[in-house]
Design a protein around this motif. Structure first.
Motif, PDB file in Angstrom:
ATOM      1  N   ARG A  15      53.399 -11.447  50.664  1.00 21.28           N
ATOM      2  CA  ARG A  15      53.646 -12.839  50.292  1.00 21.28           C
ATOM      3  C   ARG A  15      55.096 -13.148  50.648  1.00 21.28           C
ATOM      4  O   ARG A  15      56.016 -12.490  50.153  1.00 21.28           O
TER       5      ARG A  15
ATOM      6  N   THR B  72      57.288 -10.275  48.963  1.00 23.86           N
ATOM      7  CA  THR B  72      56.698  -9.369  47.980  1.00 23.86           C
ATOM      8  C   THR B  72      55.607  -8.579  48.682  1.00 23.86           C
ATOM      9  O   THR B  72      54.732  -9.145  49.337  1.00 23.86           O
TER      10      THR B  72
ATOM     11  N   LYS C 149      52.659  -5.602  48.119  1.00 26.61           N
ATOM     12  CA  LYS C 149      51.875  -4.807  47.184  1.00 26.61           C
ATOM     13  C   LYS C 149      51.143  -3.721  47.957  1.00 26.61           C
ATOM     14  O   LYS C 149      50.456  -3.996  48.947  1.00 26.61           O
TER      15      LYS C 149
ATOM     16  N   GLU D 296      61.999 -14.292  50.906  1.00 19.97           N
ATOM     17  CA  GLU D 296      61.807 -13.278  49.871  1.00 19.97           C
ATOM     18  C   GLU D 296      60.370 -12.793  50.013  1.00 19.97           C
ATOM     19  O   GLU D 296      59.422 -13.567  49.872  1.00 19.97           O
TER      20      GLU D 296
ATOM     21  N   THR E  84      59.900  -5.942  46.251  1.00 28.20           N
ATOM     22  CA  THR E  84      60.355  -7.212  46.823  1.00 28.20           C
ATOM     23  C   THR E  84      61.617  -6.956  47.643  1.00 28.20           C
ATOM     24  O   THR E  84      62.487  -6.179  47.251  1.00 28.20           O
TER      25      THR E  84
ATOM     26  N   GLU F 225      54.309  -2.545  43.534  1.00 22.03           N
ATOM     27  CA  GLU F 225      54.862  -3.662  44.296  1.00 22.03           C
ATOM     28  C   GLU F 225      56.345  -3.471  44.534  1.00 22.03           C
ATOM     29  O   GLU F 225      57.011  -2.716  43.815  1.00 22.03           O
TER      30      GLU F 225
END
Length: 460
Positions: free
Chosen positions: A170, A231, A233, A229, A213, A211
């Motif tokens: 994401r 993310t 997983k 930014e 980031t 996860e």
């Protein structure tokens, strides 16, 4: 019609042309006919307006202007052919005198191909890298093949370098998830460098279900060039397992029964590749030596056009596909704009000189291109463009590019003549015979010429 040629410099001439008025008759008739179809005069049917009425209503000057615009290209072309000039680009035309019923005089300044003297090139000598394939080279090639047959097996531990992880991504910019910044089920090998910068550090040490980031500059998409930014997983961690280097692997990965046969084939393939590279290097160095021997003046306008074409192709095609602009590209390359401009100009000059010299050699050696050679070249160009031969051939014909391809093949043959007479030695002092090498490399070197052939920038 009378014409005279004045040489302004080695690459530019001025044509002075005098046209007796009677030679304008066909163009005058065409001008009256054209105006007849465009205007309406009460009392006359369309297309049947007498010339004297057109002169009265619309002015003889309008007719003369139309006639001269129609006639100039033909008179210019006739003057060029009469002087046997090889012109480049469009002329700058100036009508110096136009007397109704008497004469039309004009001048035309235009760039021309310079006169080139090709000296004896039989003494050219160049040195190239020797063809040497080491055991380490073979080991690397076999290992790369082994990597292609690697399998993966899920593991219950934190991800490590070389593992294959399955991830969901994401990407947010200014706190908002991008529509094209979502990807699920992506398979990624840690350390491969195939995704975003910073992702290796982010996923290393993360177990399935975990996860992380990180921030990274996006290389493409709607927010290319912006900091995002991201993310990530991790949904699965898998360990890569390489097959054993044995006869069973040789049978799996090739047509050979033993690993020794596979290694021998790898060595032969590497030798062929290095021989191809050696031939390419020889042709490039022979071409450089040839250009050093020949004085080639370069037309300023042609050079300017070539530089602009190269810049446009880089910015709007190559860099555009990578999601980069010129500023970012120069930053990655560690170059200033001045250095980039200088390099582009140098490459453009070399391209133009190469074309002029090899084209002169084509004439000097009386080289021709047959249908088979043209077809073979077309097939290679189609393959490199990612198009089918039929698609590429259709595009070439519809774009009027057949003369360009013929020129490329002819220049390749001209360069082959020079290479054949040159002395080529490798770094071990051995003389290299390139007669058996693939001619593709010669053509590839000869194609380093202006993107838009000078022949296509001729009279119009």
């Amino acid at each position: 019609m009378k014409s005279a040629v004045e040489t302004l410099n080695p690459t530019r001439v001025r044509l002075t042309v005098e046209v007796p008025f009677e030679e304008l008759k066909d163009s005058l008739d065409a001008a009256y006919k054209k105006i007849n179809q465009q205007v309406t005069v009460k009392g006359f049917r369309k297309g049947k307006i007498p010339a004297r009425v057109i002169d009265q209503r619309f002015g003889r000057g309008a007719v003369l202007e139309e006639a001269v615009n129609d006639a100039l290209p033909k008179f210019y072309t006739d003057a060029v052919n009469e002087a046997e000039l090889s012109v480049l680009g469009q002329p700058e035309v100036d009508i110096t005198e136009l007397k109704d019923g008497e004469t039309l005089n004009f001048t035309a300044e235009v760039d021309i191909r310079p006169s080139i003297e090709i000296p004896d090139f039989s003494g050219i000598e160049v040195e190239v890298d020797a063809v040497e394939v080491t055991d380490e080279d073979v080991d690397k090639a076999v290992e790369e093949l082994r990597e292609r047959f690697a399998s993966t097996a899920p593991v219950e531990r934190a991800a490590e370098d070389g593992d294959v992880v399955t991830i969901d991504l994401r990407a947010k910019v200014d706190g908002e998830v991008l529509e094209d910044g979502v990807a699920d089920g992506v398979s990624y090998t840690i350390g491969s460098g195939e995704l975003l910068e910073g992702i290796d550090d982010a996923v290393t040490g993360v177990e399935a279900g975990g996860e992380a980031t990180f921030t990274s500059e996006l290389k493409g998409g709607s927010a290319a060039g912006k900091e995002a930014e991201v993310t990530v997983k991790v949904t699965q961690v898998a360990k890569r397992e390489l097959p054993e280097l044995d006869d069973e692997f040789a049978q799996l990965a090739s047509e050979f029964d033993t690993i020794e046969e596979l290694r021998a084939d790898s060595r032969k393939r590497l030798e062929n590749m290095k021989q191809y590279d050696q031939a390419t290097q020889a042709q490039e160095r022979v071409l450089e030596k040839l250009l050093e021997l020949v004085e080639v003046p370069v037309p300023e306008k042609l050079l300017e056009d070539e530089i602009n074409t190269r810049k446009h192709n880089l910015e709007h095609h190559q860099l555009g596909q990578m999601g980069l602009d010129l500023a970012k590209y120069l930053e990655i390359q560690g170059k200033s704009e001045e250095e980039f401009d200088a390099e582009t100009k140098e490459a453009a000059v070399k391209g133009i000189k190469t074309q002029f010299v090899l084209d002169e050699l084509v004439k000097q050696e009386k080289l021709n291109v047959n249908q088979e050679e043209l077809t073979e070249h077309l097939m290679r160009r189609a393959a490199s463009s990612g198009m089918s031969p039929d698609q590429f051939a259709q595009a070439v014909v519809e774009g009027g590019q057949v003369p360009l391809l013929v020129g490329e093949v002819a220049r390749g043959k001209a360069l082959a003549v020079v290479v054949e007479k040159a002395t080529v030695k490798d770094t071990n002092g051995e003389i290299i015979d390139l007669d058996d090498e693939d001619e593709d490399t010669t053509e590839a070197s000869a194609e380093e010429t202006p993107a838009e052939s000078a022949e296509e920038k001729t009279e119009g």
